[in-house]
Each structure stands twice: as C-alpha cells, then as structure tokens.
Scaffold this active site. Sequence first.
Site, PDB file in Angstrom:
ATOM      1  N   LYS A  73       0.849  -1.194   0.000  1.00 16.60           N
ATOM      2  CA  LYS A  73       0.000   0.000   0.000  1.00 16.60           C
ATOM      3  C   LYS A  73       0.888   1.249   0.000  1.00 16.60           C
ATOM      4  CE  LYS A  73      -3.953   1.953   2.601  1.00 16.60           C
ATOM      5  NZ  LYS A  73      -4.785   1.786   3.813  1.00 16.60           N
ATOM      6  N   SER A 148      -9.746   1.729   2.956  1.00 15.34           N
ATOM      7  CA  SER A 148      -8.890   2.555   2.120  1.00 15.34           C
ATOM      8  C   SER A 148      -7.851   1.774   1.334  1.00 15.34           C
ATOM      9  CB  SER A 148      -8.165   3.584   2.990  1.00 15.34           C
ATOM     10  OG  SER A 148      -7.262   2.926   3.872  1.00 15.34           O
ATOM     11  N   SER A 172      -9.844  -0.723   7.126  1.00 14.16           N
ATOM     12  CA  SER A 172      -9.300  -0.481   5.784  1.00 14.16           C
ATOM     13  C   SER A 172      -8.635  -1.674   5.130  1.00 14.16           C
ATOM     14  CB  SER A 172      -8.298   0.680   5.822  1.00 14.16           C
ATOM     15  OG  SER A 172      -8.989   1.899   5.855  1.00 14.16           O
TER      16      SER A 172
END
Lengths: 461, 471
Positions: A73, A148, A172
């Site tokens: 990420k 997210s 997330s």
Amino acid sequence: MKIGDIFERRQRGELTFQSIMELTLNNLEKDELLHAFLYKRPPEELMKEAQQADALWDQGIRKPLQGIPVAIKDNICVEGLPCTCGSKILENYVAPYDATVVKKLKEAGAIIVGKTNLDEFAMGSSTENSAFGPTRNPLDTNLVPGGSSGGSAAAVAAGMSLLALGSDTGGSVRQPAAFTGIVGFKPSYGAISRYGLVAFASSLDQIGIFAANTMDALLGAFVLFGKDPMDSTSTEIPIGPEPSQHNVRRIGVIKELSSLGLQPDVERVYTQFLNTLAKQYELVEVSIPHWEEALAAYYFVAPAEASANLARYDGVRYGSTVEANTYWQSVRMARSLFGDEVKRRILLGTFALSAGYKDAMYDKAQALRQWLIYEFNEAFRTVDIIVSPTTPNLPFPIGAVSDPVEMYKCDLFTIPANLAYLPAISVPAGFTGNLPVGAQFIAPRMQDYKLLSFAASLEVR
Amino acid sequence: MAYKFVAGLEIHVQLKTKSKMFCSCPTEGPDTPNSRVCPICLGHPGTLPVINKEAVLMTLALGKAMNARINRVSKFHRKNYFYPDLPKGYQITQYDVPLIEDGVFVMITGKKVPIRRIHLEEDAAKSVHIGSSGRLTGSQQILLDFNRSGIPLAEIVTEPVFESPEEVAMFVEELQATLRYLGISDAMMENGQLRCDVNVSVEVDGKEGTRVEIKNMNSTKAIRQALSFEYERHVRAYEAGVQLQVETRTFDEQSGETKAMRRKETSEDYRYFPEPDLLELHVTDELMEEANKYNGSFHEAYKDALTWLGREKEARALALNKEQFSVFKALVTKGGDIKYVSRAVLIELPNMLSEEGKSWDQLNESHLSSIIDLLTQGKITMAVARELLWQTVRGNDPLEYARSHGLLNAGATDLEAVVADVLAKNPDVVEKYKKGNTNVLSFLVGQVMKQTKGTAKPDAVREVLIKRLSE
Ligand SMILES: [Zn+2]
C-alpha cells in the site's frame, strides 16, 4: 494456488518463480483498467529478481516468501520508491528508508511488485478519495473495491500479487477484502511494527495482510509479526497453535448487530454462513452494548490523532513545495493540496482537541473506548471468538455514495476491533450474485495465531 | 510605595547524551548544518520515536540531586503548533505527569528554591532568520539546521521565589555547576545548552504586579542586566501610572534593554494529548540504581572548597568552576600546601592560562602534581615552581624541563660544599661579617644562589651560611 503449493510444485520442478512472475506480469496488464497500482516496478527488474529467487532455490536456499510477488500500500515506505499516500502533498515524495515490514518481506525473499492505490492518507472506505483516481473492483469494474486499502485488495483479487500489505485503522483491510472476495487480516495492535507506515491515527493503525486464502495470510503474518525496536508500541505475540489445534468451540454472535441495518442480501448470505458454522461450533449470543457508539468514539479519536500526524506536511522539508512569500502562506498553500476528506478530518480532530471541547469529545471518546475494551473482555469470558459480518453493505458503484456519514457507516462492524486493539480477519462468507459477502472473526488480544488458525481450518473443510 | 522584585524561572537544559532524544543521531559532531539528521528527527512520514534511556537516567540524576519526587510512571504528550523549526508540527514533551516533581535546590546562601517540575522533551531545529531582527515575521529567509532537532532537553521549572536579579543569576550559576558536576550537561548559555526564560513581576505594596516573560539572555551577566533593566522599567511604569503589558520580551545585549517581542496570547491552545507512539515511561528500581552513575556534586565541591579557603565567596567561586576545582583538589590531595596551591590555582594558573589562551581542561593534572612533589621534597624553590607552572601551561613536562635545565635543588650536602667554596673565595667578606657587619650576609647568599643557579632555597642557604660563619 496457495503459496505453500507453489513451493511444493517448485520443489517438484513443475514451475519456477520466473513462471509465477510471468503470470503476475500478465495479470498486471489488467491494471490499465483497475488502477490498483500507483507505482509499478519495471518488469525487467521483477523478472531479474524472480530469476535470482530461482537461482537461490537451486542452490538449496529456502526463504519463507521466496520469489513471491507482493504489493505494498502506498502509505508504507519502500526505500527509493515513491510514497504518495494517495495525496497531492506527497506526489513527489520518495521514501528514504524501508518500513520494518518491508525489510522483513525483503529478507523473507518476497518480490515487491509496486505501490498500491488508497484513499488519501488511508481516510476513506472506497479508494475514491485517492488524489490519483479511484481503483476498480476486479469482480465488477463499475464498483468500488472498498477502502482505504482498495488497491492492495484489487491487486490480490486480480492475481497481480499473491500477498499485499494494507493498513487498517477502522477496517481499511477487512472491508476491501470483503468487497473483493479475499482474506484480509488485521493483527492485534502492536503485533506488527508500524515503523514506516505513514501515520493516520497512531493508536488505531495496524498494518494488515491481504491474501487469496487464510493459509497465505498466516504465512505472511508469521514473517511480519514481532517486536521492533523502532516501534515502542510493538510487542511479541505468542506463537501457535497450529491450524489443526485452534481449540475454538464457542463462537459469539453479537446481540446488538441485529438492529444495525444490514443490507438484505448481506443478511441472507451471512445467516447461511452462520448456519454452516452452527453445525461445527456452538453459537452463543454475546452483548457488546457500546458497539454502535464505538463509531462515534472512533470519529473523534482517529481525526484527533490525524490532526497531529498530518501537521508535518507544511511544504518545508519534503513533499510538494509551493512558491510563497511567507512561511505561513507556504503552510496554507501546501496544506490546501489535501483533499476534502483529509481536510474534514483534520478540522474535526483539531476541534475535538481544542480547549473547551476536548473534555466532551476526545476525553469522552477515550472513556468510551475503555468501556468497549471491558465489554469485549467480558464477552471473551464466555466465547473463544466473535463473529460478525465484515460490512453492512455490498460493494457499491463508483460515485454512488457522496454523503461522508453514509460512507463512515461502511466501517460500523470493523471499527470496534481497532478501538479495542483486537485481532480480526475478514474471510469470504459467500456470494449474492457475483458479489461477495465477508464474515469477520474477532479474537482476544494477542491471540492472532488462534484467529488465523481457526479461519484457516474453515477453508480446509 | 514599596516595590518587590519577583521572578520564577523556566530553564531548558540540553542533556549531554550520545544520541538524540528519540532517534540514534549523534548529538555532537561536525557543525555542518543538517549533517546529523535522519528521517526520524526530520519528521519524515512513517517514522516513530523511541525514548533515549540515557536522557531518562540523566534527568533522574538531576531529580535526585534536588531531592525531588520521581514519578515512577510518567507520560509523554504531543504539544501541537506550527513553526518552521518544528518538523512534526508537534513537540513530544511531558505534560500532566512529568518525570520529576517537587524538588528543592539549596543555594549557597542557604535559600531554598522550590523546583516545581523537571520534564523531558525534544529540542527544535535551529533557525536563523535573515533580514529581520531575529524574528519570523518580516524575515527574508529562514535557514534551518536540524542538527539540533531532537536533542534531549530537560525543562526545569522553579516556583517564583527569586527576590533580586542577582539572586536569579546566582541560582543559574549554581545550577550550571550542578549540571556540570553531575556530568549531564555542559550548560553553556552562550551556545544555547542552557536557556533561561524568566517570568518577572514587581509587587507594589504587596500587590501582585504585571507578569512579563524575558527571553534570550545568553549569559548570567545578561540575566543581571536584563532583569535589573526590567525591574526599573516596571517601577518607572508604576510611578508614572502607566499600564504594563502582559507580554514576552527579548533582551538586546547591545543596548542592555529588553524589547517587546509578542503579546501573550492568553488563548494559546496547544491541544495537548497523550503521545500514542510511546508507552508510559516506567522508572524501575534498576533505572533508579543506574542513574546513580551520574553523581558528581557541586554542593560537595563547595564544602571542600570552604574547608580549604575558609571564605564563602572564594569557596563558591572555586566550586563554580569545575575544572579549576578539580585541579585544586588534585594538588591538595597530593599533599600540596593549601597556601601554595591557592596561589598557584587561584592566581598564577588563571593568569597563565589566559595569557596562553588555554583552558583548564587542557592542563595535565599529573604534570601539576609532579610540581607539588618537587616542592614538598624540597627539590625546587618557589621561583622554579612558578617557571614549571608556565612550562606545564605550555604543555611541557615540568619534571623533564627541570632536569634538563638543571633546576633541581642539588640537596643539602651539595649546599654545604657550595657554601664552603663561597666562604673560601671571599675571606674579606667573611672577615667583615665576623667583625659584626651582618649586612654582608645577603651578598654571600647571592653568591651561593648564583653558584646553584637559583635551585637552592634562600632560607636554607642563609641558615647554612650563619652556621658556618659562627664556627
Ligand atoms: Zn535523527
């Protein structure tokens, strides 16, 4: 194919890490449409590393994630690679150091494919808040992948990496895993070092793992767990038990959830899932009275911490710089590069910490958090593990949810585990049409291995 | 009207740890700007703080020296504000539960200064404002040096008990000495290792006055000047019926005056909240024990100095200078005569050092004590000792020097021989002496001294001469 199977087949000479990487590179072509990645490493480099992994294997060297493509990420630092956090303010930022998890992945022989898309600074539940455009759900490209960590979820779901790292502050990792039909694991607070994870809300943030199956997640967790001298809040967690000896008998079903407005399709699949579980385990109703209030507490604690964590982006030392006449003007201009959701949370957090309001907001939220921890402890006196849906809703079309508060509700089931520092995992519970529904299991703090072992045992059956 | 000076202090002390407060960057090294920095002390995204144990030990030692309460569990908070020298947009500091509380510092005068608290925090970067009078507003350029960013600071807060500028200055001097004897800070004000902010007010007929904060005093002399100026300014204002402002003022060394810097924003809100990246700081018994390694004491030094010198003022002056005291102590311990050591260490060496442009720590103590040895063994005269002090200050080995220059006393038997020789060579002078002209004795002493190249002690020469002449 499970990572364990890849190693077995590599041993039998049925495949090579280069062939795995070729497959990955083929799948990466889909990213044109999916936009799971903000940065992809050059294919030549990836192939070269796969070749090296093969060469080492041939020399008899075995590492736990040898030759395995992983995605990171884009709020986790990889030395020499961009780390934008999905924000204009860090558009040109190149990380000068490796996060501890990245160091561990590299040592374990994993091959880093690239950096994945996210809601700006991990604030969001759909990956639509990325300054660089949304990611699409590989199961239906009109839909969001959740967020997210939507990029990491999409990367694993589309076979563009075998494992991916995300961060989970309020769901997330688990929520996008549920939206893309894969496994998403958030460890106990402190189980995995946060050093190198760009902070959103420090007391809630945890690096989590995406995998196509729980055994792979377990393998990834095994590599990443451990106390890190660079993260004072990290801790050793006890190893074991094995998947076959998880010892889970009683599973808690939360009483308060029935009133929380599940989408009918989600409810139907989830009920079927519970019925299947009931054949093997004793389902017991437990009560977490402050479950719903936890969402409110979260929306004071997380923005409060974020308001401080994001104060460093002033355009002075790194990241995007602006032409300004004074320091204060430069601060204002640089920080105007934040997106709306980030600004909203900084404002909310600043307000929650302000003199005259702190008692009623931040302090009260922290007190509520203590209540929640107490209630979980009570519940775990009677059950080994707690189950819930991962999300109240199904993946929705890109652009469909514009009201921030509606968006916040996506995390209604995932937030309590963050507030109470507990390990939690989302596993596929079934489908409604072509859309996946996730089930979440929550275990007592530090019982991450038990949680993973239990979840893995479900897959075996 | 009766006026009374009242002041309390907030003192920031840079601790002399090897590494910074929350990262492993060295605290000392090349002064090249931004050469001792890392992602942590530059506030890069994703970095986390880790508490420097040595800084904790040093602060514990200071707390012990002040008989303070040590909080076995203390906390770190974030203090939030924007400033270019603050890389994270917040400072990690201690707030509601500091490491140290409720101590007392006993001044040499006997005055007890209550210490409200001592807490640990991190220093900000050093900023140089170009094109303005040292202020952010209106400056053309700001140069930032993050070498200072993250240096451990102990902030010491006293109760407002100081009754004169002189008392404040004396406290600061004694605090500096305390820190140096403990070995936890060099505490030099000139380079910001010790920074003293003073809250001053002047009571009028027992009524509390307007409180003003004074900053930027770079020496104890500046403290005396700034606070005296401020006291007079307040008195003048009260006499004239002018309303004083609650404000922060900066001392201007050039003019010797304080100048308004900024109004106190009473609503200043730092939005403190507990630092989530750090656990509570637990002071274990082991840490308490380990802190004892910092155990040098200014007050003990003062007691010694008072025994040697008798007078409080002189004893305080000697004890305040740790290096000078250490030389004094070494020479006395070696058996040096207090009178001689006092002259050498309090008068001669300071002059010689300043003439040679050298400092106390450049002196070789074993060289100095070899001079004491020679003196007590009667091998050199005071005159030679002085010469040897010079040589020591210049970095030469005094024993070596004395030997090679034939400065060592030849000893009693040799003296007898020289005296006999001189008497034999000057029969007429001997005759005069024997006739009662004792004035010629000094001539004979001079002749002996000449032959011994000054190594003989005049008293001894005189004694031997009289003995021989009376035979
Ligand atoms: Zn550093």
